[in-house]
Scaffold this motif. Structure first.
Motif, PDB file in Angstrom:
ATOM      1  N   GLY A  33       0.803  -1.212   0.000  1.00  0.00           N
ATOM      2  CA  GLY A  33       0.000   0.000   0.000  1.00  0.00           C
ATOM      3  C   GLY A  33       0.833   1.258   0.000  1.00  0.00           C
ATOM      4  O   GLY A  33       0.337   2.323  -0.285  1.00  0.00           O
ATOM      5  N   GLU A  35       3.817   4.109  -0.822  1.00  0.00           N
ATOM      6  CA  GLU A  35       4.182   4.793  -2.050  1.00  0.00           C
ATOM      7  C   GLU A  35       5.654   4.595  -2.347  1.00  0.00           C
ATOM      8  O   GLU A  35       6.466   4.541  -1.447  1.00  0.00           O
ATOM      9  CB  GLU A  35       3.903   6.287  -1.918  1.00  0.00           C
ATOM     10  N   HIS A 114      -6.422   7.138   5.421  1.00  0.00           N
ATOM     11  CA  HIS A 114      -6.953   5.985   4.678  1.00  0.00           C
ATOM     12  C   HIS A 114      -6.470   4.699   5.323  1.00  0.00           C
ATOM     13  O   HIS A 114      -5.792   4.726   6.341  1.00  0.00           O
ATOM     14  CB  HIS A 114      -6.598   6.077   3.197  1.00  0.00           C
ATOM     15  N   HIS A 116      -4.314   2.197   4.599  1.00  0.00           N
ATOM     16  CA  HIS A 116      -3.049   1.472   4.441  1.00  0.00           C
ATOM     17  C   HIS A 116      -2.188   1.441   5.710  1.00  0.00           C
ATOM     18  O   HIS A 116      -2.108   2.425   6.439  1.00  0.00           O
ATOM     19  CB  HIS A 116      -2.242   2.055   3.273  1.00  0.00           C
ATOM     20  N   ASP A 118       0.880   1.680   6.178  1.00  0.00           N
ATOM     21  CA  ASP A 118       1.965   2.647   6.344  1.00  0.00           C
ATOM     22  C   ASP A 118       1.415   4.012   6.791  1.00  0.00           C
ATOM     23  O   ASP A 118       2.171   4.985   6.897  1.00  0.00           O
ATOM     24  CB  ASP A 118       2.818   2.768   5.072  1.00  0.00           C
ATOM     25  N   HIS A 119       0.118   4.066   7.061  1.00  0.00           N
ATOM     26  CA  HIS A 119      -0.515   5.294   7.576  1.00  0.00           C
ATOM     27  C   HIS A 119      -1.226   5.075   8.908  1.00  0.00           C
ATOM     28  O   HIS A 119      -1.486   6.033   9.624  1.00  0.00           O
ATOM     29  CB  HIS A 119      -1.498   5.874   6.547  1.00  0.00           C
ATOM     30  N   HIS A 184      -7.310   7.163  -4.365  1.00  0.00           N
ATOM     31  CA  HIS A 184      -6.301   6.182  -3.933  1.00  0.00           C
ATOM     32  C   HIS A 184      -7.001   4.942  -3.348  1.00  0.00           C
ATOM     33  O   HIS A 184      -6.615   3.810  -3.599  1.00  0.00           O
ATOM     34  CB  HIS A 184      -5.415   6.874  -2.908  1.00  0.00           C
ATOM     35  N   ASP A 203      -2.580   9.918   0.715  1.00  0.00           N
ATOM     36  CA  ASP A 203      -1.993   9.359  -0.504  1.00  0.00           C
ATOM     37  C   ASP A 203      -2.782   9.680  -1.763  1.00  0.00           C
ATOM     38  O   ASP A 203      -2.404   9.233  -2.844  1.00  0.00           O
ATOM     39  CB  ASP A 203      -1.832   7.837  -0.370  1.00  0.00           C
TER      40      ASP A 203
HETATM   41 ZN   LIG Z   1      -1.741   4.524   0.789  1.00  0.00          ZN
END
Ligand SMILES: [Zn+2]
Length: 318
Positions: A33, A35, A114, A116, A118-119, A184, A203
């Motif tokens: 997920g 970037e 959102h 993902h 990594d968030h 996204h 993102d």
């Molecule tokens: Zn993302």
């Protein structure tokens, strides 16, 4: 304050011990997920940083922390700190250390842009009393993530959701949350720090390059540019944009508006190329952009030699 920090540490220690396997499993979707993790990182220092970076100041009440996943915004309010996004798993203490370097106030809220990992990967570091807010589709998507299937991690899920618009806190602390449709994912929140005239775009605008269109989480290449156009019209009084992943600088509102155009140009070219019987790879090869997009990186990004044209073709054929 002390108590909250200590609590946070206890929570994370316990959770890590209990859920080591879950966390490492979680890193898989986080990478997918994230970037800039496919192929070579784009030039200009926009590649992903593995560790949490130094906190950067925008003004006395707003900071951001790059690295180790998505950019984290730090909003200092009268009664505490609001974080926007919590990076990859296992970065809670590092985020908190950066926050502590600018304020002694406790973290009271987390907003997730959102779904993902990594968030929202370090949501679980923070104690249950921290209120977590997201768009309602993101909350539903997060429920399906492996990490949150573990009962010990449920406190990392959103406590409060919104559909189209919601304001968190009030007066000069107010944060306006907006949703304008799929891009996204199908739950991308635009987070506006009203008195600072700054927006965290998540993102939807990760950097100046091809965005990840996560169709498994409801994202869409047909909707992408249109969603940004709606946001550009609907959201007022923003000068500065914190992107999802650019670790060097913030962007301007005009950069965000232009990024919508960039994605609409992609869609137009995809429609024309498909009609002309070109493959997605050919579409990518003869795609030309106006000179104002010269700072953009089209190579080394998404979807191999076809870029986002592969994804958009699939949608157009449906
Ligand atoms: Zn993302």
């Amino acid at each position: 304050m002390k108590r909250l920090l200590v609590l946070g540490s206890v929570v994370v220690a316990g959770t890590l011990a209990a859920a080591g396997a879950t966390l490492s499993a979680q890193q898989q979707p986080a990478r997918q997920g994230g970037e800039g993790r496919q192929g070579a990182p784009p030039p200009g220092g926009r590649g992903p940083a593995a560790t949490v970076g130094m906190i950067k100041k925008i003004n006395d009440t707003l900071y951001w922390i790059p690295g180790a996943g998505g950019n984290t915004a730090v909003w200092i309010t009268a009664n505490g700190v609001v974080l926007v996004d919590t990076k990859n798993p296992n970065n809670g203490q590092a985020i908190l250390d950066q926050v502590k370097s600018v304020t002694s106030k406790p973290v009271t809220h987390i907003i997730n842009t959102h779904t993902h990992g990594d968030h929202n990967g370090s949501n679980i570091f923070f104690p249950a009393m921290v209120e977590i807010v997201s768009q309602e589709n993101t909350a539903a998507n997060m429920q399906k993530m492996d990490v949150f299937k573990d009962p010990a991690n449920k406190h990392g899920l959103p406590d409060k959701t919104f559909k189209d618009k919601m304001t968190v806190l009030s007066g000069k602390d107010a944060i306006d949350l907006y949703y304008y449709g799929a891009a996204h994912t199908n739950g991308d929140a635009f987070v506006v720090f009203r008195s600072a005239r700054v927006m965290h775009a998540g993102d939807v605008f990760a950097n100046k390059g091809q965005p990840l269109i996560d169709r498994n989480n409801g994202g869409g290449g047909i909707a992408y540019g249109e969603t940004i156009a709606k946001a550009s019209k609907g959201i007022k009084n923003v000068d500065t944009v914190i992107t999802g992943h650019n670790t060097e600088t913030t962007m301007t509102w005009q950069d965000f508006v232009d990024f919508g155009e960039f994605n609409r140009l992609f869609l137009t070219h995809a429609r024309e190329s498909l009609k002309a019987g070109k493959t997605p790879e050919q579409a990518m090869m003869d795609f030309k952009l106006p000179s104002k997009f010269s700072g953009y990186t089209l190579t080394g990004g998404r979807g191999g030699p076809a870029g986002n044209f592969g994804v958009i073709y699939e949608e157009l054929k449906q």
